[in-house]
Write an enzyme that holds these catalytic residues in place. Structure first.
Site, mmCIF file in Angstrom:
data_model
loop_
_atom_site.group_PDB
_atom_site.id
_atom_site.type_symbol
_atom_site.label_atom_id
_atom_site.label_comp_id
_atom_site.label_asym_id
_atom_site.label_seq_id
_atom_site.Cartn_x
_atom_site.Cartn_y
_atom_site.Cartn_z
ATOM 1 C CG ASP A 8 -14.061 -8.005 4.667
ATOM 2 O OD1 ASP A 8 -13.199 -7.468 5.380
ATOM 3 O OD2 ASP A 8 -14.172 -9.236 4.587
ATOM 4 C CB SER A 9 -9.974 -8.488 2.700
ATOM 5 O OG SER A 9 -10.408 -9.168 3.863
ATOM 6 C CE1 TYR A 40 -7.661 -6.999 0.019
ATOM 7 C CE2 TYR A 40 -8.423 -5.079 1.227
ATOM 8 C CZ TYR A 40 -8.378 -5.818 0.067
ATOM 9 O OH TYR A 40 -9.049 -5.366 -1.048
ATOM 10 N N GLY A 41 -4.663 -9.164 5.603
ATOM 11 C CA GLY A 41 -4.003 -9.118 6.912
ATOM 12 C C GLY A 41 -2.496 -9.334 6.901
ATOM 13 C CB CYS A 71 -11.630 -4.944 6.041
ATOM 14 S SG CYS A 71 -10.060 -5.783 6.145
ATOM 15 C CG ASN A 72 -11.328 -5.293 12.490
ATOM 16 O OD1 ASN A 72 -11.424 -4.680 13.531
ATOM 17 N ND2 ASN A 72 -12.298 -6.065 12.033
ATOM 18 C CB THR A 73 -6.556 -5.515 7.620
ATOM 19 O OG1 THR A 73 -6.641 -6.730 8.378
ATOM 20 C CG2 THR A 73 -5.140 -5.311 7.153
ATOM 21 C CD GLU A 150 -11.789 -17.379 4.975
ATOM 22 O OE1 GLU A 150 -11.103 -18.115 4.231
ATOM 23 O OE2 GLU A 150 -11.786 -16.133 4.899
ATOM 24 C CB CYS A 182 -10.138 -10.082 12.925
ATOM 25 S SG CYS A 182 -10.081 -11.027 11.387
ATOM 26 C CB THR A 183 -14.259 -9.539 9.255
ATOM 27 O OG1 THR A 183 -13.083 -10.152 8.710
ATOM 28 C CG2 THR A 183 -14.362 -8.114 8.800
ATOM 29 C CG HIS A 184 -12.638 -14.207 9.279
ATOM 30 N ND1 HIS A 184 -12.527 -13.044 8.567
ATOM 31 C CD2 HIS A 184 -12.643 -15.212 8.368
ATOM 32 C CE1 HIS A 184 -12.457 -13.327 7.276
ATOM 33 N NE2 HIS A 184 -12.524 -14.639 7.132
#
Ligand code: DGL
Length: 263
Positions: A8-9, A40-41, A71-73, A150, A182-184
């Protein structure tokens, strides 16, 4: 048996690791978070492709049997272009989420939220339309959700205000299914559900991705079915920052994150 590689980023991909551990408890995992170059987004496709290739090569050097791109991006911007250049199976987060959303929607109106890179790529929309061209897709970038997650701002007036603003166009279109692209975003699930209303189905791809990884490994006779799974965590910068945030994303602390110079 060889380990599974995940990258992931940064730290967000731990939401996928959490599900992989649940679904594949015997597997050894090697995680790489590119904390030196996150986010990365907001980066160009060219840059995301370059970083992704470097991350994949790092994991291949660890002799992994499969790579899971959390990572989705990366899954939106890079995977469609680079995946076929590697022999190892590479699983992204898009297709499992898309399949679930297409299955879930009743009114054929699906919302997608993600980083600017993910949304501008149009990748989710393309995949959804491939499965069912009648579905209308409404996509909105929600970049501020990443720092909120975060910083642990998962509820309260500031993040609620932003969520109302971002999600208003999707509510207006009456989507009945929303992909958390998105991961978050799984961390903000309760808030997003509250803003969208309880009748909207939220799709969080982590679990589906873990099931897809299990299916591929089982098909290739590469599944580890005994022993205790071990996880190793590598980052390109600031292992302390990564370890501090890990509990939020993984549900338990990490003590063995190591910094590597991978490029
Ligand atoms: N991991 C990214 C994603 O899922 C979010 C953070 C970033 O922008 O790097 O799209």
């Amino acid at each position: 048996m060889k380990p599974i590689g995940v990258f992931d980023s940064g730290v967000g991909g731990l939401t996928v690791v959490k599900e992989l551990i649940k679904v594949l408890p015997y597997e050894d995992l090697i995680y790489f978070g590119d904390t030196a170059r996150v986010p990365y987004g907001i980066k160009s496709q060219e840059t995301v492709i370059k970083f992704s290739i470097e991350n994949i090569l790092f994991l291949l050097n660890q002799d992994v049997k499969l790579i899971c791109v959390a990572c989705n991006t990366v899954s939106s911007l890079a995977l469609p272009i680079i995946r076929h250049h590697f022999k190892v199976p590479i699983v992204g987060v898009l297709s499992p989420a898309v399949r679930e959303a297409v299955y879930a929607t009743k009114n054929k109106k699906v919302g997608v939220i993600g980083t600017r890179g993910t949304i501008n790529s149009g990748a989710y929309e393309r995949e959804i339309k491939q499965l069912d061209p009648r579905i209308k897709v409404f996509a909105v970038a929600c970049p501020l959700f990443v720092p909120f997650a975060e910083e642990g701002f998962l509820s309260g007036p500031a993040v609620s205000y932003v969520a109302e603003k971002y999600l208003a166009p999707l509510k207006k279109q009456n989507v009945d299914t929303l992909i958390l692209g998105c991961t978050h975003y799984p961390l903000l699930k309760p808030l997003i559900q509250e803003v969208m209303g309880k009748n909207v189905t939220l799709i969080d791809s982590a679990k589906q991705v873990a099931l897809e990884v299990r299916e591929i490994l089982s098909r290739e006779k590469q599944l580890k079915v005994a022993g205790k799974g071990r996880q190793q965590f590598f980052v390109s910068d600031n292992p302390e920052w990564f370890s501090n945030l890990a509990k939020q994303f993984l549900g338990r602390p990490i003590h063995n994150a190591k910094k590597v110079n991978h490029v």
